[in-house]
Write an enzyme that holds these catalytic residues in place. Structure first.
Site, short mmCIF file in Angstrom:
data_model
loop_
_atom_site.label_atom_id
_atom_site.label_comp_id
_atom_site.label_asym_id
_atom_site.label_seq_id
_atom_site.Cartn_x
_atom_site.Cartn_y
_atom_site.Cartn_z
CG ASN A 188 -0.36 -0.13 2.52
OD1 ASN A 188 0.75 -0.64 2.65
ND2 ASN A 188 -1.05 0.32 3.55
CD GLU A 289 2.13 -0.29 10.33
OE1 GLU A 289 0.96 -0.73 10.35
OE2 GLU A 289 2.67 0.16 9.32
CB CYS A 323 -1.82 0.23 8.49
SG CYS A 323 -0.50 1.44 8.43
CD GLU A 498 8.49 0.80 10.80
OE1 GLU A 498 8.92 -0.35 10.56
OE2 GLU A 498 7.68 1.40 10.07
#
Length: 518
Positions: A188, A289, A323, A498
């Site tokens: 994505n 993640e 997400c 991150e």
């Protein structure tokens, strides 16, 4: 090698049978997607130890808007994955010993090359991912910013001196690279999800093996071409593209090879759990993640127009395939009808479905047929239980992977769309009475990546921000990602962070040194 694969892909395309008629808009999209790929950056082989290599077989990469085959990429397997790991391990000592300033210079040059080639990189993203070109350009700037950020952070890896209890001792703390990092990324954000991890890893002195998603390998390979041009040494950045059929074998190598010290993964919670099991055998460092199920709460005190604008941005960016995009809208009863009405009008006015190469497009295709089927399943389930379709609700007339931006009302927590992450252009709205009820619904999920809420009550803002069980909160804001901010979740949404100053810590080991006899 790359030329060989390009010729093979071209020959394969000539042998394809004629396709059935398509909607007129997609015929132009097919022509644009083919011509959009910049020859200077498109590579069809794996990148192992600084060399472009082929594999015994290839797999197709398709434009999700038209179904057109863009080309065929080397289908790397376990053998190529092991070779990439050895290349990364072999390059690790020299890269880790390089002065931080020199690593910073190389990363900075990589960033500059991304900016110089931003339009070409954006076209690659739109061709293989389908997102609108404007969004693809935004992703490239976002992606490049991580290389810029971590180029600066490379020079700020500080150790420590701790006062000792004995006068003849000195206690030092050093930070050192963990070693080879396996980077497994989703489709994505095929560029930004790589640089957010790789920028931190290389800044820390680690080397990497990247396994990009099978739907979008071209962005990872283009980054490899620019890494070579930037002077990133051979073996420091490796790419192992592979098909869905080879993914399991390649993933197992990356998670079990003893030369790999670190795993960084972005993807589904289910896949993350499998990788954790593999990594446990050699006790690797892991950051992940994983899935999100973001709530978006609109309280009675909210500015409705601002909430609608935030909802539109949060839900429908990348056609709902992010997400952190909202998956559940919770709207307080006093403002519910007004919000739904304005949200529906905004969807119909602002969102335009089409090929990502059309400048007026805001909603591109979903990534594949499976994604479309999931959206349909969630809508059908909700309607069967009493939900109402306010707008949208079906496949778009463009066909293939296009779906209408959809808004549902009269939604309950028993419906699939409020229990699973849809990952598509579906906005279900739940009406609630009290703040406590909203928080209970929001926190009922077993994941907790992002959450959003709109309120103009200062006391409520503090209460809700602290009580939401998520790693990131947007207060009166629908877009929260930035290079300076720590990105990550709680519960089953992952491990570690991150980006930001914290992101580099995921790739560093702390070593305690005691000097005695002084």
């Amino acid at each position: 090698m790359a030329c060989f694969l390009q010729r093979r892909a071209a020959a394969t395309r000539r042998l394809l049978l004629p396709l059935p008629p398509r909607p007129p808009g997609l015929a132009a999209a097919r022509r644009r997607s083919r011509s959009a790929l910049p020859a200077s950056l498109v590579r069809w082989g794996g990148l192992l130890g600084g060399r472009w290599v082929e594999a015994p077989t290839v797999f197709p990469v398709q434009d999700p808007a038209s179904g057109e085959e863009l080309g065929r990429v080397a289908d790397c397997g376990a053998a190529e994955a092991r070779e990439a790991v050895r290349a990364a391990h072999g390059a690790g000592a020299a890269w880790g010993r390089l002065p931080a300033k020199e690593r910073s210079v190389r990363l900075r040059r990589w960033y500059e090359l991304m900016i110089e080639n931003k339009d070409e990189l954006a076209r690659i993203i739109t061709a293989e991912n389908g997102k609108p070109l404007k969004e693809a350009r935004g992703e490239i700037l976002y992606s490049a910013s991580f290389l810029e950020w971590f180029a600066e952070e490379a020079r700020r890896i500080y150790g420590d001196v701790i006062p000792a209890s004995a006068k003849d001792r000195r206690i030092l703390v050093l930070k050192q690279p963990v070693g080879v990092a396996a980077i497994i990324t989703p489709w994505n954000f095929p560029s930004a999800m790589i640089t957010r991890k790789v920028g931190a890893a290389l800044a820390a002195g680690c080397t990497v093996v990247v396994k990009p998603a099978e739907d979008t390998p071209l962005s990872a390979l283009a980054l490899g071409e620019l890494a070579n041009q930037a002077g990133i040494p051979a073996g420091v950045y490796n790419v192992v593209p592979c098909s869905r059929q080879q993914t399991s074998a390649v993933g197992e190598v990356l998670c079990t090879d003893p030369l790999v010290a670190k795993i960084s993964f972005t993807g589904s919670t289910a896949t993350g759990k499998i990788l954790l099991k593999h990594a446990a055998g050699t006790v690797k460092r892991v950051s992940m993640e994983l899935g999100g199920h973001a709530p978006f709460i609109v309280f009675d005190s909210a500015n409705v127009d601002r909430a609608v604008a935030g909802a539109l941005a949060s839900k429908y960016r990348n056609s709902g395939q992010t997400c952190v995009c909202t998956n559940r809208f919770l709207v307080q009863k006093g403002i519910h009808d007004k919000f739904v009405e304005k949200f529906a009008k905004a969807i119909e006015r602002e969102l335009h479905v089409g090929s990502g190469f059309d400048e007026n497009t805001t909603q591109g295709p979903l990534i594949n047929e499976r994604a479309v089927e999931k959206v349909e399943r969630h809508i059908n389930d909700a309607v069967s239980q009493g939900a109402s379709i306010v707008t949208g609700g079906k496949r778009h007339s463009l066909g293939k992977n296009f779906f209408e931006p959809t808004l549902l009302s009269n939604v309950t927590t028993k419906m699939l769309c409020t229990q699973e992450e849809t990952f598509g252009p579906l906005a279900p709205v739940i009406k609630f009475d009290t703040e406590e009820e909203a928080i209970a619904i929001a926190n009922a999920a077993d994941v907790g990546l992002a959450g959003y809420f709109y309120s103009q009550d200062p006391a409520q803002i503090w209460r809700v921000a602290e009580q939401l069980e998520v790693g990131m909160v947007g207060v009166n804001e629908g877009i929260i990602s930035s290079v300076e901010s720590p990105f990550g979740g709680v519960k089953q949404s992952g491990l570690g962070r991150e980006g930001s100053k914290y992101g580099i810590d995921e790739y560093l080991e702390i070593k305690y040194v005691c000097i005695g006899g002084l």
